[in-house]
Design an enzyme around this catalytic site. Structure first.
Site, PDB file in Angstrom:
ATOM      1  N   ARG A  23       0.845  -1.316   0.021  1.00  0.00           N
ATOM      2  CA  ARG A  23      -0.137   0.058  -0.120  1.00  0.00           C
ATOM      3  C   ARG A  23       0.869   1.071   0.038  1.00  0.00           C
ATOM      4  NH1 ARG A  23      -2.717   2.878   3.631  1.00  0.00           N
ATOM      5  NH2 ARG A  23      -1.174   2.396   5.159  1.00  0.00           N
ATOM      6  N   ARG A  38      -2.035  11.138  -0.626  1.00  0.00           N
ATOM      7  CA  ARG A  38      -3.118  11.962   0.011  1.00  0.00           C
ATOM      8  C   ARG A  38      -3.197  13.144  -1.059  1.00  0.00           C
ATOM      9  NH1 ARG A  38      -0.460  13.994   5.330  1.00  0.00           N
ATOM     10  NH2 ARG A  38      -1.119  11.994   6.090  1.00  0.00           N
ATOM     11  N   ARG A  98      19.042  -5.134  10.638  1.00  0.00           N
ATOM     12  CA  ARG A  98      19.634  -4.381   9.948  1.00  0.00           C
ATOM     13  C   ARG A  98      20.000  -3.303  10.888  1.00  0.00           C
ATOM     14  NH1 ARG A  98      22.200  -3.523   5.494  1.00  0.00           N
ATOM     15  NH2 ARG A  98      21.783  -1.631   4.642  1.00  0.00           N
ATOM     16  N   ARG A 148      19.485   9.886   5.490  1.00  0.00           N
ATOM     17  CA  ARG A 148      18.864  11.261   5.955  1.00  0.00           C
ATOM     18  C   ARG A 148      19.858  11.781   6.929  1.00  0.00           C
ATOM     19  NH1 ARG A 148      13.669   8.627   9.462  1.00  0.00           N
ATOM     20  NH2 ARG A 148      14.885   7.010  10.597  1.00  0.00           N
ATOM     21  N   GLU A 158      22.492   9.726   8.923  1.00  0.00           N
ATOM     22  CA  GLU A 158      22.092   8.261   9.295  1.00  0.00           C
ATOM     23  C   GLU A 158      22.574   7.406   8.363  1.00  0.00           C
ATOM     24  OE1 GLU A 158      18.311   8.193  11.334  1.00  0.00           O
ATOM     25  OE2 GLU A 158      17.890   6.248  10.255  1.00  0.00           O
ATOM     26  N   TYR A 207       9.488  -5.015  15.291  1.00  0.00           N
ATOM     27  CA  TYR A 207       9.607  -3.490  15.185  1.00  0.00           C
ATOM     28  C   TYR A 207       8.462  -2.611  15.822  1.00  0.00           C
ATOM     29  CZ  TYR A 207      10.191   1.525  14.053  1.00  0.00           C
ATOM     30  OH  TYR A 207      10.116   2.844  14.180  1.00  0.00           O
ATOM     31  N   ASP A 245       6.514   0.716  17.470  1.00  0.00           N
ATOM     32  CA  ASP A 245       6.854   2.224  17.723  1.00  0.00           C
ATOM     33  C   ASP A 245       6.763   2.445  19.215  1.00  0.00           C
ATOM     34  OD1 ASP A 245       7.351   3.752  15.265  1.00  0.00           O
ATOM     35  OD2 ASP A 245       5.088   3.678  14.697  1.00  0.00           O
TER      36      ASP A 245
HETATM   37  P1  FAD Z   1      15.196  -0.737  23.926  1.00  0.00           P
HETATM   38  O1  FAD Z   1      15.022   0.944  23.977  1.00  0.00           O
HETATM   39  O2  FAD Z   1      16.190  -1.244  22.938  1.00  0.00           O
HETATM   40  O3  FAD Z   1      15.856  -1.013  25.523  1.00  0.00           O
HETATM   41  C1  FAD Z   1      16.373  -2.330  25.696  1.00  0.00           C
HETATM   42  C2  FAD Z   1      17.331  -1.871  26.761  1.00  0.00           C
HETATM   43  O4  FAD Z   1      17.783  -3.261  27.238  1.00  0.00           O
HETATM   44  C3  FAD Z   1      18.436  -1.021  26.225  1.00  0.00           C
HETATM   45  O5  FAD Z   1      18.737   0.030  26.953  1.00  0.00           O
HETATM   46  C4  FAD Z   1      19.570  -2.273  26.393  1.00  0.00           C
HETATM   47  O6  FAD Z   1      20.862  -1.566  26.644  1.00  0.00           O
HETATM   48  C5  FAD Z   1      19.048  -3.155  27.624  1.00  0.00           C
HETATM   49  N1  FAD Z   1      19.850  -4.316  27.456  1.00  0.00           N
HETATM   50  C6  FAD Z   1      19.821  -5.126  26.590  1.00  0.00           C
HETATM   51  N2  FAD Z   1      20.560  -6.349  26.960  1.00  0.00           N
HETATM   52  C7  FAD Z   1      20.777  -6.154  28.166  1.00  0.00           C
HETATM   53  C8  FAD Z   1      21.582  -7.005  29.204  1.00  0.00           C
HETATM   54  N3  FAD Z   1      22.179  -8.173  28.793  1.00  0.00           N
HETATM   55  N4  FAD Z   1      21.870  -6.697  30.236  1.00  0.00           N
HETATM   56  C9  FAD Z   1      21.394  -5.194  30.687  1.00  0.00           C
HETATM   57  N5  FAD Z   1      20.790  -4.675  29.750  1.00  0.00           N
HETATM   58  C10 FAD Z   1      20.516  -4.771  28.602  1.00  0.00           C
HETATM   59  N6  FAD Z   1       9.311   4.935  17.733  1.00  0.00           N
HETATM   60  C11 FAD Z   1       8.316   5.812  17.614  1.00  0.00           C
HETATM   61  O7  FAD Z   1       7.051   5.629  18.247  1.00  0.00           O
HETATM   62  N7  FAD Z   1       8.502   7.017  16.817  1.00  0.00           N
HETATM   63  C12 FAD Z   1       9.779   7.016  16.208  1.00  0.00           C
HETATM   64  O8  FAD Z   1       9.971   8.009  15.561  1.00  0.00           O
HETATM   65  C13 FAD Z   1      10.660   6.012  16.223  1.00  0.00           C
HETATM   66  N8  FAD Z   1      11.947   6.145  15.769  1.00  0.00           N
HETATM   67  C14 FAD Z   1      12.695   4.964  15.708  1.00  0.00           C
HETATM   68  C15 FAD Z   1      13.839   4.906  15.093  1.00  0.00           C
HETATM   69  C16 FAD Z   1      14.835   4.130  14.934  1.00  0.00           C
HETATM   70  C17 FAD Z   1      16.065   4.193  14.374  1.00  0.00           C
HETATM   71  C18 FAD Z   1      14.345   2.819  15.527  1.00  0.00           C
HETATM   72  C19 FAD Z   1      15.397   1.555  15.717  1.00  0.00           C
HETATM   73  C20 FAD Z   1      13.164   2.770  16.435  1.00  0.00           C
HETATM   74  C21 FAD Z   1      12.338   3.739  16.446  1.00  0.00           C
HETATM   75  N9  FAD Z   1      11.385   3.778  17.160  1.00  0.00           N
HETATM   76  C22 FAD Z   1      10.229   4.753  16.995  1.00  0.00           C
HETATM   77  C23 FAD Z   1      10.900   2.772  18.046  1.00  0.00           C
HETATM   78  C24 FAD Z   1      11.157   2.868  19.512  1.00  0.00           C
HETATM   79  O9  FAD Z   1      12.834   2.975  19.368  1.00  0.00           O
HETATM   80  C25 FAD Z   1      10.999   1.577  20.238  1.00  0.00           C
HETATM   81  O10 FAD Z   1       9.484   1.484  20.534  1.00  0.00           O
HETATM   82  C26 FAD Z   1      11.563   1.854  21.824  1.00  0.00           C
HETATM   83  O11 FAD Z   1      12.634   2.297  21.933  1.00  0.00           O
HETATM   84  C27 FAD Z   1      11.447   0.181  22.364  1.00  0.00           C
HETATM   85  O12 FAD Z   1      11.839   0.160  23.775  1.00  0.00           O
HETATM   86  P2  FAD Z   1      12.269  -1.249  24.497  1.00  0.00           P
HETATM   87  O13 FAD Z   1      12.425  -0.769  25.805  1.00  0.00           O
HETATM   88  O14 FAD Z   1      11.611  -2.330  24.056  1.00  0.00           O
HETATM   89  O15 FAD Z   1      13.864  -1.541  23.707  1.00  0.00           O
HETATM   90  N1  UDP Z   2      10.625   5.181   2.155  1.00  0.00           N
HETATM   91  C1  UDP Z   2      10.895   5.556   0.878  1.00  0.00           C
HETATM   92  N2  UDP Z   2      11.333   6.915   0.783  1.00  0.00           N
HETATM   93  C2  UDP Z   2      11.603   7.834   1.614  1.00  0.00           C
HETATM   94  C3  UDP Z   2      11.333   7.282   3.154  1.00  0.00           C
HETATM   95  C4  UDP Z   2      10.699   6.040   3.139  1.00  0.00           C
HETATM   96  O1  UDP Z   2      11.089   4.692  -0.124  1.00  0.00           O
HETATM   97  O2  UDP Z   2      11.744   8.819   1.566  1.00  0.00           O
HETATM   98  C5  UDP Z   2      10.123   3.861   2.458  1.00  0.00           C
HETATM   99  C6  UDP Z   2      11.450   2.848   2.679  1.00  0.00           C
HETATM  100  O3  UDP Z   2      11.107   1.539   1.916  1.00  0.00           O
HETATM  101  C7  UDP Z   2      11.582   2.763   4.113  1.00  0.00           C
HETATM  102  C8  UDP Z   2       9.929   2.689   4.404  1.00  0.00           C
HETATM  103  O4  UDP Z   2       9.364   3.576   3.510  1.00  0.00           O
HETATM  104  O5  UDP Z   2      12.051   1.583   4.592  1.00  0.00           O
HETATM  105  C9  UDP Z   2       9.750   3.051   5.785  1.00  0.00           C
HETATM  106  O6  UDP Z   2      10.122   4.434   5.981  1.00  0.00           O
HETATM  107  P1  UDP Z   2       9.952   5.366   7.304  1.00  0.00           P
HETATM  108  O7  UDP Z   2      10.885   6.481   7.235  1.00  0.00           O
HETATM  109  O8  UDP Z   2       8.570   5.595   7.276  1.00  0.00           O
HETATM  110  O9  UDP Z   2      10.319   4.412   8.621  1.00  0.00           O
HETATM  111  P2  UDP Z   2      11.427   4.178   9.445  1.00  0.00           P
HETATM  112  O10 UDP Z   2      12.688   3.921   8.480  1.00  0.00           O
HETATM  113  O11 UDP Z   2      11.804   5.404   9.987  1.00  0.00           O
HETATM  114  O12 UDP Z   2      10.891   3.027  10.226  1.00  0.00           O
END
Ligand code: FAD
Ligand code: UDP
Length: 373
Positions: A176, A180, A253, A284, A304, A352, A354
């Site tokens: 999908r 918009r 990844r 980005r 990044e 994954y 949020d």
């Molecule tokens: P984590 O934050 O990974 O916490 C796990 C913790 O466990 C870490 O501090 C780690 O050090 C600890 N740990 C692991 N193993 C051990 C060990 N053996 N001993 C002691 N400690 C340990 N969500 C959104 O809503 N909006 C966004 O814009 C967004 N952007 C993101 C961008 C990226 C690049 C990524 C990867 C994720 C993004 N997310 C976003 C998702 C968000 O990061 C997660 O929902 C959230 O951080 C998950 O929390 P968690 O506690 O499960 O994991």
């Molecule tokens: N994407 C794309 N062009 C962009 C931004 C995103 O094609 O400019 C695609 C890409 O496949 C990416 C997916 O949309 O993996 C999700 O991207 P988004 O930035 O929404 O999520 P995030 O990578 O932050 O989880």
């Protein structure tokens, strides 16, 4: 150690999942110890304050949700600003608004009305109408939006992000594509959105207020001792590591961040600018101050770069394909047989998620554990 001195819960991981669970357990009168191997709390939502700017160390985080209960829950701990994510894409020096909306269609084709834009997209799709069952991401995207949008805004970014040609990526990734037909650059459709005033650390600190937290402690360095100090363990680290990779390594990844402080007040005029060309190595550039409407005379930006995952690197995005799905199912079966260990969070459940999903999942687990319904 005598049984009555035991903690009720040892919580491995001071990320968002562990912090929400710890808060709820504490409210229910449970004694918790939270440990984290990092030198800070907050897991991946942690921000480092660099000259007054909150730098999102593990990737840009924007809070957005459609779940009113979760929104009310987080608002108990922090107020949110009115930040609305409106990323811009840079392709060969030309700028396009995301998500795909009337501003994008105008920049691509000069169309000014929704009817003109719809007609243009139909014309673009027509060329690929012969592809009736798309075999890969490229074919899927071309049948959905045609070549202008695909080559300008999708192909390069996606191939960089996943480190594979779009013809080798599964079609289901983009079943999908949200179009918009209004001039609305808000990336998310959710009802609630913003950045915590004071940053994400304030949210975590308030959740963990009154909870014992020990940093720089790795569960695996003293596993037996940790298991003996609490009646139950909540583990939020990698589930494959927990079981010594018995069913194989789960793939991820990774990402690499390059942070730069600059002596200019405004580098790119937006928090998020995506670079959709294949030849630009980063996906980005984030300019952190714009998340909080910063007015400092200087700025901090982050490049990044997508990265191959290897042990020692951060596991950011799970690769939810069939092979990994099978391995995770085997780990899950083992986890379900545990009596004194429970698992939660993005690493232990190999998803994954949020932030809003993470909070909702932690609250569900807390309700279950604390017998609240
Ligand atoms: P984590 O934050 O990974 O916490 C796990 C913790 O466990 C870490 O501090 C780690 O050090 C600890 N740990 C692991 N193993 C051990 C060990 N053996 N001993 C002691 N400690 C340990 N969500 C959104 O809503 N909006 C966004 O814009 C967004 N952007 C993101 C961008 C990226 C690049 C990524 C990867 C994720 C993004 N997310 C976003 C998702 C968000 O990061 C997660 O929902 C959230 O951080 C998950 O929390 P968690 O506690 O499960 O994991
Ligand atoms: N994407 C794309 N062009 C962009 C931004 C995103 O094609 O400019 C695609 C890409 O496949 C990416 C997916 O949309 O993996 C999700 O991207 P988004 O930035 O929404 O999520 P995030 O990578 O932050 O989880």
């Amino acid at each position: 150690m005598k049984n009555d001195k035991k903690y009720d819960y040892l919580i491995v991981g001071a990320g968002l999942f562990g912090a929400v669970f710890a808060h709820e357990a504490k409210l229910a009168g449970k004694r918790c110890l939270v440990i984290d191997k990092r030198e800070h709390r907050g897991g991946n939502i942690y921000c480092e304050n660099v000259d007054g700017i909150n730098v999102h160390k593990y990737g840009a985080h924007i809070f957005h949700t459609d779940d009113k209960d979760v929104w009310q829950y987080v608002n108990q701990f922090v107020e949110f600003n009115r930040y609305t994510n409106c990323p811009v894409a840079n392709y060969k020096g030309k700028l396009y608004n995301l998500p795909f909306n009337m501003n994008t269609f105008y920049a691509l084709w000069g169309v000014k009305t929704p009817a003109e834009a719809q007609a243009k997209i139909e014309e673009q799709r027509e060329e690929f109408a012969h592809i009736t069952s798309p075999k890969n991401l490229e074919e899927q995207a071309l049948t959905l939006c045609g070549k202008d949008i695909y080559y300008t805004l999708i192909k390069g970014y996606t191939e960089k992000q996943w480190g594979r040609a779009a013809t080798e990526l599964p079609a289901f990734i983009i079943r999908r594509l949200p179009f918009r037909f209004t001039f609305d650059n808000n990336y998310f459709n959710d009802a609630y959105q913003g950045i915590p005033i004071g940053g994400y650390n304030a949210l975590i600190d308030n959740l963990l207020d009154g909870v014992e937290v020990r940093l720089c402690e790795d569960y695996f360095e003293n596993r037996r001792e940790y298991d003996s100090i609490a009646h139950k363990t909540l583990f939020t680290g990698c589930i494959d590591r927990y079981y010594d990779y018995k069913c194989g390594h789960l793939d991820y990844r990774s990402l690499r961040f390059e942070h730069k402080s600059l002596d200019v007040s405004n580098f790119q005029g937006n928090a998020v600018v995506n670079y959709t060309e294949r030849d630009v190595p980063y996906t980005r550039i984030i300019e952190h101050k714009h998340f909080e409407y910063g007015t400092q005379p200087h700025t901090v930006i982050t490049y990044e770069y997508p990265d191959e995952y290897a042990e020692g690197k951060e596991p950011y995005y799970p690769i939810n394909d069939e092979v990994n799905g099978k391995k995770y199912a085997d780990y899950l079966a083992m986890a379900q047989r545990e009596e004194n260990v429970i698992f939660g969070g993005r690493l232990a459940t190999y998803v994954y998620a949020d932030m809003d999903d993470t909070i909702a999942a932690a609250l569900r687990l807390a309700n279950e554990q604390l017998n609240r319904h």
